[in-house]
Enzyme design. Structure first.
Site, PDB file in Angstrom:
ATOM      1  CG  ASN A   5      -9.294  -1.464  11.993  1.00 36.63           C
ATOM      2  OD1 ASN A   5      -8.182  -2.185  11.448  1.00 36.63           O
ATOM      3  ND2 ASN A   5      -9.634  -0.401  11.408  1.00 36.63           N
ATOM      4  CG  ASP A  19      -0.441  -0.461   2.569  1.00 37.92           C
ATOM      5  OD1 ASP A  19       0.889  -0.629   2.740  1.00 37.92           O
ATOM      6  OD2 ASP A  19      -1.113  -1.089   3.453  1.00 37.92           O
ATOM      7  CD  GLU A  58      -8.675   0.957   7.726  1.00 40.40           C
ATOM      8  OE1 GLU A  58      -8.695  -0.042   8.400  1.00 40.40           O
ATOM      9  OE2 GLU A  58      -7.873   1.957   7.900  1.00 40.40           O
ATOM     10  CG  HIS A 108      -6.313  -2.596   8.610  1.00 35.00           C
ATOM     11  ND1 HIS A 108      -6.098  -1.191   9.274  1.00 35.00           N
ATOM     12  CD2 HIS A 108      -4.720  -2.597   8.857  1.00 35.00           C
ATOM     13  CE1 HIS A 108      -4.979  -0.713   9.750  1.00 35.00           C
ATOM     14  NE2 HIS A 108      -4.112  -1.630   9.185  1.00 35.00           N
TER      15      HIS A 108
HETATM   16  C1  F6R Z   1       1.365  -1.954   6.181  1.00 36.26           C
HETATM   17  C2  F6R Z   1       0.066  -2.242   6.117  1.00 36.26           C
HETATM   18  C3  F6R Z   1      -0.957  -2.360   7.517  1.00 36.26           C
HETATM   19  C4  F6R Z   1       0.032  -2.764   8.697  1.00 36.26           C
HETATM   20  C5  F6R Z   1      -0.823  -2.791   9.920  1.00 36.26           C
HETATM   21  C6  F6R Z   1      -0.228  -3.098  11.250  1.00 36.26           C
HETATM   22  O1  F6R Z   1       1.637  -1.692   4.935  1.00 36.26           O
HETATM   23  O2  F6R Z   1      -0.606  -2.719   5.054  1.00 36.26           O
HETATM   24  O3  F6R Z   1      -1.928  -3.246   7.228  1.00 36.26           O
HETATM   25  O4  F6R Z   1       0.531  -4.125   8.660  1.00 36.26           O
HETATM   26  O5  F6R Z   1      -1.562  -1.551   9.949  1.00 36.26           O
HETATM   27  O6  F6R Z   1       0.693  -1.820  11.363  1.00 36.26           O
HETATM   28  P1  F6R Z   1       2.099  -2.029  12.510  1.00 36.26           P
HETATM   29  O7  F6R Z   1       2.904  -3.189  12.424  1.00 36.26           O
HETATM   30  O8  F6R Z   1       2.645  -0.771  12.507  1.00 36.26           O
HETATM   31  O9  F6R Z   1       1.090  -2.452  14.087  1.00 36.26           O
END
Ligand code: F6R
Length: 255
Positions: free
Chosen positions: A134, A65, A141, A136
């Site tokens: 959450n 992303d 989301e 995702h």
């Molecule tokens: C990042 C991504 C997100 C993260 C998720 C967890 O490229 O796609 O899905 O993997 O928000 O983030 P952290 O590891 O910072 O808790």
């Protein structure tokens, strides 16, 4: 779904590297996540690269992303982050580390272009994933269709709050992003999801043991035949079926 539980986040990183390295040795196309969770795994992979144990020369990579409106050189763009944390320190060809174009005049067209680039590369061999508090994955989301290709979407306020730690203020977190969709992620050959810390316990429980639902996007992993979830004890603490996961791991089939 193969669930591996390790005492600490550092041991999660070692287990993740053990699983990803055989893919790298085969020259797989890598799907890379950003965020905090995979950083220790990237450090472990860099260590093995520096020790001459693994080369990325035959690999290419696609990020999950990107924020819309952040230039590639912006410190918090994922284009920059993945290079800073990982790919600048290994022997992968930088031109083959792709991410969605967050500065495109037409972000929807950029999403289509990115989806086609993944397909044209023959798809992703191994996809590293983190999970949001959450539920995702990527930036899919709650409420996102389980079949979506790469698309433009709006971050949930919870994600903006979670990611504010990387920016000066929450207002600086871009609201819109480009993300591989759940349909894109589901086409990768092997999904490896990492989660560490107590704050991920509810998301891990929902993705592994909850119902398949768009309200927990990571539950889509239940539809994939080759998923490895690697968690530390804190992130595993919400799981009900723990005894079975530990038993299965202690008793691998010997062939
Ligand atoms: C990042 C991504 C997100 C993260 C998720 C967890 O490229 O796609 O899905 O993997 O928000 O983030 P952290 O590891 O910072 O808790």
């Amino acid at each position: 779904m193969h669930i591996i539980i390790r005492p600490t986040a550092d041991e999660v990183a070692v287990a993740a590297a053990d699983i990803v390295v055989p893919h790298i040795r085969r020259g797989a196309t890598l799907g890379l996540a950003t965020g905090s969770t995979p950083v220790a795994t990237y450090q472990e992979l860099i260590r093995r690269h520096d020790a001459g144990e693994v080369s990325f020369a035959d690999c290419r990579a696609f990020l999950l992303d990107e924020y819309i409106g952040l230039a590639p050189e912006h410190e918090q763009s994922y284009h920059h982050t993945i290079r800073h944390e990982f790919t600048a320190h290994i022997d992968i060809d930088d031109a083959l580390v792709a991410s969605p174009d967050g500065m495109a005049a037409d972000p929807h067209a950029a999403a289509d272009t990115y989806e086609h680039a993944i397909v044209n590369a023959g798809g992703i061999g191994v996809q590293l994933l983190g999970v949001g508090t959450n539920g995702h994955i990527g930036f899919n989301e709650p409420g996102t269709a389980l079949t979506m290709p790469t698309h433009v979407t709006t971050l949930h306020p919870q994600t903006i709050a979670d990611n504010a730690r990387f920016f000066d203020t929450a207002e600086d977190v871009p609201v819109h992003v480009l993300t591989q969709g759940l349909g894109t992620i589901r086409r990768a050959g092997h999904l490896v999801l990492l989660a560490t810390g107590q704050h991920k316990a509810a998301a891990v429980a929902c993705l592994a043991e909850g119902p398949l639902t768009t309200m927990c996007p990571a539950s889509v992993l239940q539809l994939h035949n080759n998923v490895t979830v690697i968690v530390d004890e804190a992130a595993a603490s919400g799981l009900k079926n723990l005894e079975y996961y530990r038993f299965a791991e202690a008793n691998p089939l010997k062939v």
